[in-house]
Design a protein around this motif. Structure first.
Motif, PDB file in Angstrom:
ATOM      1  N   VAL A 196       0.664  -0.947  -0.040  1.00  0.00           N
ATOM      2  CA  VAL A 196       0.049   0.023   0.157  1.00  0.00           C
ATOM      3  C   VAL A 196       0.798   1.230  -0.027  1.00  0.00           C
ATOM      4  N   SER A 197       0.579   2.170  -0.855  1.00  0.00           N
ATOM      5  CA  SER A 197       1.449   3.363  -1.072  1.00  0.00           C
ATOM      6  C   SER A 197       1.297   4.063   0.479  1.00  0.00           C
ATOM      7  N   ALA A 198       2.247   4.630   0.718  1.00  0.00           N
ATOM      8  CA  ALA A 198       2.397   5.323   1.910  1.00  0.00           C
ATOM      9  C   ALA A 198       1.542   6.625   2.047  1.00  0.00           C
ATOM     10  N   SER A 199       1.496   7.260   0.880  1.00  0.00           N
ATOM     11  CA  SER A 199       0.987   8.535   0.845  1.00  0.00           C
ATOM     12  C   SER A 199      -0.398   8.502   0.371  1.00  0.00           C
ATOM     13  N   LEU A 200      -1.142   7.559  -0.063  1.00  0.00           N
ATOM     14  CA  LEU A 200      -2.596   7.387  -0.292  1.00  0.00           C
ATOM     15  C   LEU A 200      -3.242   7.160   0.778  1.00  0.00           C
ATOM     16  N   ALA A 201      -3.872   8.148   1.366  1.00  0.00           N
ATOM     17  CA  ALA A 201      -4.598   8.151   2.676  1.00  0.00           C
ATOM     18  C   ALA A 201      -5.311   9.315   2.959  1.00  0.00           C
ATOM     19  N   GLU A 202      -6.534   9.096   3.810  1.00  0.00           N
ATOM     20  CA  GLU A 202      -7.286  10.353   4.106  1.00  0.00           C
ATOM     21  C   GLU A 202      -7.405  10.368   5.642  1.00  0.00           C
ATOM     22  N   CYS A 203      -7.280  11.556   6.183  1.00  0.00           N
ATOM     23  CA  CYS A 203      -7.219  11.679   7.636  1.00  0.00           C
ATOM     24  C   CYS A 203      -8.398  12.709   7.980  1.00  0.00           C
ATOM     25  N   TYR A 204      -9.037  12.405   8.824  1.00  0.00           N
ATOM     26  CA  TYR A 204     -10.222  13.315   9.260  1.00  0.00           C
ATOM     27  C   TYR A 204     -10.282  13.367  10.746  1.00  0.00           C
ATOM     28  N   VAL A 205     -10.240  14.629  11.348  1.00  0.00           N
ATOM     29  CA  VAL A 205     -10.212  14.928  12.706  1.00  0.00           C
ATOM     30  C   VAL A 205     -11.818  15.381  13.144  1.00  0.00           C
ATOM     31  N   THR A 206     -12.323  15.049  14.053  1.00  0.00           N
ATOM     32  CA  THR A 206     -13.840  15.463  14.471  1.00  0.00           C
ATOM     33  C   THR A 206     -13.380  16.068  15.858  1.00  0.00           C
ATOM     34  N   ILE A 207     -13.729  17.430  16.232  1.00  0.00           N
ATOM     35  CA  ILE A 207     -13.683  17.843  17.265  1.00  0.00           C
ATOM     36  C   ILE A 207     -14.985  18.644  17.470  1.00  0.00           C
ATOM     37  N   ASN A 208     -15.375  18.420  18.743  1.00  0.00           N
ATOM     38  CA  ASN A 208     -16.818  18.863  19.367  1.00  0.00           C
ATOM     39  C   ASN A 208     -17.774  18.998  18.096  1.00  0.00           C
ATOM     40  N   GLY A 209     -18.095  17.878  17.442  1.00  0.00           N
ATOM     41  CA  GLY A 209     -19.125  17.891  16.338  1.00  0.00           C
ATOM     42  C   GLY A 209     -18.605  18.383  15.147  1.00  0.00           C
ATOM     43  N   HIS A 210     -17.408  19.143  14.984  1.00  0.00           N
ATOM     44  CA  HIS A 210     -17.000  19.528  13.664  1.00  0.00           C
ATOM     45  C   HIS A 210     -15.944  18.699  13.187  1.00  0.00           C
ATOM     46  N   ARG A 211     -16.173  18.329  11.683  1.00  0.00           N
ATOM     47  CA  ARG A 211     -14.991  17.424  11.135  1.00  0.00           C
ATOM     48  C   ARG A 211     -14.379  17.987  10.254  1.00  0.00           C
ATOM     49  N   TYR A 212     -13.117  18.148  10.170  1.00  0.00           N
ATOM     50  CA  TYR A 212     -12.096  18.625   9.523  1.00  0.00           C
ATOM     51  C   TYR A 212     -11.179  17.568   8.638  1.00  0.00           C
ATOM     52  N   ASN A 213     -11.261  18.020   7.328  1.00  0.00           N
ATOM     53  CA  ASN A 213     -10.322  17.146   6.576  1.00  0.00           C
ATOM     54  C   ASN A 213      -8.782  17.550   6.819  1.00  0.00           C
ATOM     55  N   PHE A 214      -8.260  16.685   7.438  1.00  0.00           N
ATOM     56  CA  PHE A 214      -6.777  16.944   8.055  1.00  0.00           C
ATOM     57  C   PHE A 214      -5.649  16.811   7.030  1.00  0.00           C
ATOM     58  N   MET A 215      -5.999  17.505   5.894  1.00  0.00           N
ATOM     59  CA  MET A 215      -4.877  17.481   4.688  1.00  0.00           C
ATOM     60  C   MET A 215      -3.467  17.883   5.069  1.00  0.00           C
ATOM     61  N   GLN A 216      -3.600  18.862   6.151  1.00  0.00           N
ATOM     62  CA  GLN A 216      -2.022  18.933   6.528  1.00  0.00           C
ATOM     63  C   GLN A 216      -1.448  18.018   7.039  1.00  0.00           C
ATOM     64  N   ALA A 217      -1.707  16.890   7.245  1.00  0.00           N
ATOM     65  CA  ALA A 217      -0.916  15.828   8.219  1.00  0.00           C
ATOM     66  C   ALA A 217       0.205  15.216   7.106  1.00  0.00           C
ATOM     67  N   ILE A 218       1.287  15.218   7.632  1.00  0.00           N
ATOM     68  CA  ILE A 218       2.323  14.678   6.661  1.00  0.00           C
ATOM     69  C   ILE A 218       2.637  13.007   7.202  1.00  0.00           C
ATOM     70  N   ASN A 219       2.405  12.949   8.433  1.00  0.00           N
ATOM     71  CA  ASN A 219       2.372  11.303   8.806  1.00  0.00           C
ATOM     72  C   ASN A 219       1.601  11.236  10.346  1.00  0.00           C
ATOM     73  N   LEU A 220       1.238  10.168  10.446  1.00  0.00           N
ATOM     74  CA  LEU A 220       0.454   9.688  11.855  1.00  0.00           C
ATOM     75  C   LEU A 220       0.928   8.318  11.909  1.00  0.00           C
ATOM     76  N   GLU A 221       0.847   8.116  13.495  1.00  0.00           N
ATOM     77  CA  GLU A 221       1.111   6.546  13.807  1.00  0.00           C
ATOM     78  C   GLU A 221       0.437   6.395  14.966  1.00  0.00           C
ATOM     79  N   ALA A 222      -0.442   5.252  14.973  1.00  0.00           N
ATOM     80  CA  ALA A 222      -1.230   5.135  16.345  1.00  0.00           C
ATOM     81  C   ALA A 222      -0.675   3.457  16.960  1.00  0.00           C
ATOM     82  N   ASN A 223      -0.405   3.792  18.070  1.00  0.00           N
ATOM     83  CA  ASN A 223       0.175   2.242  18.642  1.00  0.00           C
ATOM     84  C   ASN A 223      -0.884   1.695  19.713  1.00  0.00           C
TER      85      ASN A 223
END
Length: 155
Positions: A11-38
């Motif tokens: 899977v290509s590392a850059s082909l992803a979508e990231c959304y952040v939902t804060i207090n009912g507002h959903r943001y397209n987090f297109m500024q993200a360069i990388n994210l890792e959750a463990n």
């Protein structure tokens, strides 16, 4: 002939979508360069009579993560500012979808629930730099996997 993975199924590392939902507002987090959750299991050592070694027993888990993104959004600074002024914690969700149309594995979506930032950068500059970015560490309390990759043929 042994079964092997086809190169196109990585899977290509850059082909992803990231959304952040804060207090009912959903943001397209297109500024993200990388994210890792463990996901880390918490364990205790168990003494066992008749053995010189100890066993290990899982007692729970904790979720941690980190992200790097371009320094061009104030949404996380707003959370820090709100906490400073009110001591009110703001929890949010992060949704990440990985999908490479050339791969036969399809798409995977993971939703990190009740994320909480550990801190962050308030402001910065770099006179010799090209672009500004920032990193953020966070914890999360739950997660869902509503879409899972398809198992590769031969597994």
């Amino acid at each position: 002939m042994p079964n092997t993975m086809h190169a196109k199924d990585a899977v290509s590392a850059s082909l992803a979508e990231c959304y952040v939902t804060i207090n009912g507002h959903r943001y397209n987090f297109m500024q993200a360069i990388n994210l890792e959750a463990n996901f880390e299991k918490t364990k205790v050592e168990i003494a066992i009579l008749g053995q010189t070694g100890k066993g290990n027993k899982a007692t729970g888990w904790k979720g941690t993560g980190s992200a790097t993104f371009y320094h061009n959004t104030s949404i996380f600074r707003n959370l820090m500012y709100r906490f400073k002024n009110t001591s009110e914690e703001m929890y949010f969700d992060i949704q990440v979808t990985n999908e490479d149309p050339t791969s036969s594995v399809g798409r995977q979506t993971v939703i990190l629930k009740d994320c909480n930032i550990d801190g962050g950068i308030l402001t910065k500059f770099d006179a010799g730099g090209e672009t500004l970015d920032e990193s953020m560490d966070f914890t999360f309390e739950d997660f869902e996997i509503p879409e899972k990759f398809t198992q590769l043929s031969g597994m």
